[in-house]
Design a protein around this motif. Structure first.
Motif, mmCIF file in Angstrom:
data_model
loop_
_atom_site.group_PDB
_atom_site.id
_atom_site.type_symbol
_atom_site.label_atom_id
_atom_site.label_comp_id
_atom_site.label_asym_id
_atom_site.label_seq_id
_atom_site.Cartn_x
_atom_site.Cartn_y
_atom_site.Cartn_z
ATOM 1 N N THR A 45 0.846 -1.195 0.000
ATOM 2 C CA THR A 45 0.000 0.000 0.000
ATOM 3 C C THR A 45 0.878 1.241 0.000
ATOM 4 N N LEU A 46 0.626 2.139 -0.936
ATOM 5 C CA LEU A 46 1.374 3.390 -1.000
ATOM 6 C C LEU A 46 0.666 4.454 -0.184
ATOM 7 N N LEU A 47 1.365 4.965 0.828
ATOM 8 C CA LEU A 47 0.860 6.090 1.621
ATOM 9 C C LEU A 47 1.702 7.301 1.254
ATOM 10 N N SER A 48 1.050 8.396 0.924
ATOM 11 C CA SER A 48 1.785 9.580 0.498
ATOM 12 C C SER A 48 2.534 10.222 1.656
ATOM 13 N N VAL A 49 3.550 10.970 1.319
ATOM 14 C CA VAL A 49 4.315 11.713 2.310
ATOM 15 C C VAL A 49 3.398 12.652 3.082
ATOM 16 N N SER A 50 2.489 13.323 2.382
ATOM 17 C CA SER A 50 1.593 14.268 3.068
ATOM 18 C C SER A 50 0.657 13.545 4.038
ATOM 19 N N THR A 51 0.176 12.366 3.668
ATOM 20 C CA THR A 51 -0.668 11.585 4.574
ATOM 21 C C THR A 51 0.112 11.207 5.830
ATOM 22 N N LEU A 52 1.332 10.746 5.648
ATOM 23 C CA LEU A 52 2.162 10.349 6.787
ATOM 24 C C LEU A 52 2.489 11.540 7.687
ATOM 25 N N LYS A 53 2.722 12.686 7.089
ATOM 26 C CA LYS A 53 2.983 13.891 7.889
ATOM 27 C C LYS A 53 1.752 14.274 8.709
ATOM 28 N N ARG A 54 0.575 14.183 8.096
ATOM 29 C CA ARG A 54 -0.656 14.506 8.825
ATOM 30 C C ARG A 54 -0.859 13.543 9.992
ATOM 31 N N LEU A 55 -0.712 12.261 9.728
ATOM 32 C CA LEU A 55 -0.927 11.262 10.775
ATOM 33 C C LEU A 55 0.075 11.392 11.915
ATOM 34 N N SER A 56 1.304 11.727 11.587
ATOM 35 C CA SER A 56 2.346 11.826 12.601
ATOM 36 C C SER A 56 2.204 13.070 13.478
ATOM 37 N N GLY A 57 1.373 14.012 13.020
ATOM 38 C CA GLY A 57 1.216 15.257 13.760
ATOM 39 C C GLY A 57 2.152 16.351 13.287
ATOM 40 N N LYS A 58 2.965 16.046 12.289
ATOM 41 C CA LYS A 58 3.893 17.043 11.748
ATOM 42 C C LYS A 58 3.120 18.187 11.080
ATOM 43 N N VAL A 59 1.954 17.843 10.525
ATOM 44 C CA VAL A 59 1.064 18.816 9.892
ATOM 45 C C VAL A 59 -0.302 18.671 10.561
ATOM 46 N N ASN A 60 -0.932 19.784 10.921
ATOM 47 C CA ASN A 60 -2.243 19.724 11.568
ATOM 48 C C ASN A 60 -3.307 19.229 10.606
ATOM 49 N N TYR A 61 -4.117 18.304 11.125
ATOM 50 C CA TYR A 61 -5.195 17.726 10.342
ATOM 51 C C TYR A 61 -6.141 17.047 11.312
ATOM 52 N N ALA A 62 -7.412 17.370 11.261
ATOM 53 C CA ALA A 62 -8.350 16.887 12.276
ATOM 54 C C ALA A 62 -9.184 15.684 11.847
ATOM 55 N N SER A 63 -9.219 15.358 10.571
ATOM 56 C CA SER A 63 -10.076 14.271 10.099
ATOM 57 C C SER A 63 -9.447 12.901 10.335
ATOM 58 N N HIS A 64 -10.310 11.879 10.329
ATOM 59 C CA HIS A 64 -9.842 10.497 10.428
ATOM 60 C C HIS A 64 -9.339 10.024 9.068
ATOM 61 N N PRO A 65 -8.213 9.320 9.039
ATOM 62 C CA PRO A 65 -7.753 8.731 7.780
ATOM 63 C C PRO A 65 -8.641 7.537 7.409
ATOM 64 N N ASN A 66 -8.546 7.093 6.170
ATOM 65 C CA ASN A 66 -9.377 5.964 5.764
ATOM 66 C C ASN A 66 -8.812 4.643 6.300
ATOM 67 N N LYS A 67 -9.628 3.632 6.233
ATOM 68 C CA LYS A 67 -9.290 2.334 6.811
ATOM 69 C C LYS A 67 -8.061 1.705 6.150
ATOM 70 N N THR A 68 -7.914 1.872 4.844
ATOM 71 C CA THR A 68 -6.763 1.325 4.131
ATOM 72 C C THR A 68 -5.464 1.913 4.662
ATOM 73 N N THR A 69 -5.465 3.203 4.927
ATOM 74 C CA THR A 69 -4.283 3.873 5.482
ATOM 75 C C THR A 69 -3.948 3.310 6.850
#
Length: 91
Positions: A45-69
């Motif tokens: 599964t390819l997870l984008s750099v921006s997705t990983l940054k959001r999940l890690s807290g490096k970039v603010n993001y309040a939504s839930h990621p999808n189940k595949t992620t």
């Protein structure tokens, strides 16, 4: 949402240990790219750099990621899926 956030933090602690590049709060884009490539190699599964940054807290993001992620992250750290990892965290 608080419980979910704690699970994400626990997941990234394991990701940090596995990747061996120190705390993700100090990672640069190259480190997130390396993580993305490693996740794809190990899980398919390819997870984008921006997705990983959001999940890690490096970039603010309040939504839930999808189940595949979430499943890809859990697979990368040795769990069957996100549900198994969440159950482990709830222990």
């Amino acid at each position: 949402m608080e419980k979910f956030r704690k699970h994400i933090e626990a997941c990234f602690k394991r990701v940090e240990e596995k990747l061996g590049k120190g705390p993700c709060s100090k990672w640069d884009t190259h480190d997130f790219k390396t993580l993305s490539e490693n996740i794809q190699e190990e899980t398919g599964t390819l997870l984008s750099v921006s997705t990983l940054k959001r999940l890690s807290g490096k970039v603010n993001y309040a939504s839930h990621p999808n189940k595949t992620t979430l499943n890809a992250l859990a697979n990368y750290i040795g769990f069957k899926d996100w549900g198994a990892f969440s159950n482990y965290c709830d222990g």
